[in-house]
Enzyme design. Structure first.
Site: not given
Ligand code: GLU
Length: 448
Positions: A137
């Site tokens: 993240k």
């Molecule tokens: N931000 C989204 C999540 O928390 C998508 C992450 C992604 O597609 O890599 O799942």
């Protein structure tokens, strides 16, 4: 809104590989922000599963820590000629299953601890979905609504440049999250590609379709919430979505697409909210009109034909399904007992604290956990990445069909585990996900 803290940070870049567990004792939890509490929550959830499966101490310490953490401080020229300094993060929690995967958040309250928690949740989510990814993240401490489009582009391109040694199509693949969107992903992809000298679409997912994105990514998380909720309603309550009353906290990408896709299948969306407040209409909101109102006012507040209500009141409405689709820790020990919905579908990551989870469990509320409920986004991100690597693109119906199958097969696995272990959906989902990472860690062994 919290003020941008970037200017008070020291302008040094640190690229650290953790050798210590990345958490401090949670002795001052009440003074922490919701963002910082996320890590306490993520570790509580992890440790509970670790206890249940009898995880050895060494593996426990390893998985409680993030593998790599990057902090960047970088300047952006603002439209008025001033130079502002911003702080951003990118955290890889675990790469035992493959390259790390996870979104990038633009929010004034982003912290390193929050990114750690969100990265850990991504590891479990990808594991539960059987994707060949670890978890990551990133975030920038900024309120994107306060920036002009040009400022947003300059900030994005510089942040992408700063984290570029840390990411790559075989290394770490970012995506949208709170406060970011397809345009921001396009700038990130373009910046990374310019540095390499050729286009590398697989560096990022959630891109616009015209530059290598996939059909169906824009609404994937919300549609996934709808698919999973529909299946749980049928299995546990013998009901369809028809005339089901739904309240949704948060009206960003996830909240708004959940509203729309549930409504298309017959549900009555009676309440929605954003940071400024909420709106309620017992007969159901007119989502088309609400869309026009949003375009004009950038908030759901003030929508004619609905009564105002607070975010807290929304959580305690007498509805069939409650969808927290905003930030972490919104359902906590103080408000959990007031929840009246028999089903909570977690559109957000970490919206329910472990204390609230225990209360809801005692109340008999069905909580569909984040790593299952909102996994449609990363599942379709995986499809986008695969299509980009192969330069071979699928049509929208194939994306939707494959997403639905992936989500429902994994729901079946989780439901099977609730029966086997006599536990709730969250414990079952986290136990499956964490056990797979533990197995993979043992198989790979420790280098050197
Ligand atoms: N931000 C989204 C999540 O928390 C998508 C992450 C992604 O597609 O890599 O799942």
């Amino acid at each position: 809104m919290a003020k941008n803290r970037s200017q008070s940070e020291s302008p040094t870049d640190t690229l650290t590989t953790s050798s210590q567990p990345n958490h401090s004792p949670a002795d001052n939890v009440s003074a922490m922000s919701a963002a910082d509490k996320a890590l306490v929550m993520a570790l509580q959830q992890f440790n509970a599963v670790a206890d249940t499966i009898g995880l050895d101490d060494d593996t426990r310490r390893q998985l409680a820590s993030c593998q790599r953490e990057l902090i960047v401080h970088f300047p952006v020229r603002m439209d008025n000629g001033r130079l502002d300094l911003f702080t951003g993060f990118r955290v890889h929690h675990n790469t035992v299953k493959g390259p790390s995967k996870g979104g990038i958040r633009y929010h004034p309250a982003v912290t390193l601890d929050e990114c750690r928690a969100l990265a850990m949740w991504m590891t479990w989510k990808c594991s539960l979905m059987n994707l060949p990814y670890g978890g990551a993240k990133g975030g920038v401490i900024v309120d994107p609504k306060q920036l002009s489009l040009h400022e947003l582009e300059r900030l994005t391109r510089r942040y992408a440049t700063e984290i570029s040694p840390f990411i790559g199509p075989e290394r770490d693949i970012p995506a949208p999250d709170v406060g970011t969107n397809a345009q921001i992903m396009a700038w990130m992809m373009d910046t990374y590609s310019m540095h390499k000298g050729y286009s590398i679409p697989a560096i990022i997912t959630g891109k616009p379709v015209s530059i290598g994105g996939t059909a169906g990514r824009e609404y994937a998380t919300g549609l996934g919430v709808t698919y999973i909720t529909r299946a749980v309603l049928k299995q546990r309550f013998g009901r369809s979505l028809d005339d089901i009353a739904v309240a949704i906290q948060g009206f960003g990408n996830v909240g708004s697409w959940t509203a729309r896709t549930m409504h298309e299948r017959g549900a009555r969306v009676v309440a929605v909210s954003d940071v400024q407040g909420g709106i309620y209409n017992r007969r159901g909101l007119d989502l088309r009109q609400l869309g026009h109102h949003m375009d004009e006012h950038k908030t759901v507040v003030g929508f004619p034909g609905a009564d105002p209500l607070t975010n807290q009141e929304l959580l305690q409405l007498d509805v069939d399904v409650l969808v927290p689709a905003a930030l972490e820790g919104q359902i906590h020990a103080e408000n959990a007992a007031g929840i009246r919905a028999p089903i909570i579908a977690e559109g957000a990551n970490g919206p329910t604290t472990p204390e609230a989870d225990a209360i809801l469990n005692d109340m008999g509320v069905t909580v569909i956990p984040d790593i299952l409920c909102n996994a449609g986004g990363v599942v379709v991100s995986y499809f986008e990445w695969v299509q980009g690597l192969q330069s071979f693109f699928w049509d929208e119906s194939e994306v939707r069909r494959s997403m639905e199958k992936t989500l429902l097969d994994n729901l079946d696995a989780v439901v099977g585990a609730t029966v086997r272990y006599k536990c709730g959906l969250r414990t079952a989902a986290y136990t499956i996900a964490i056990s797979r990472i533990v197995d993979a860690t043992r198989l790979r062994g420790i280098y050197p």
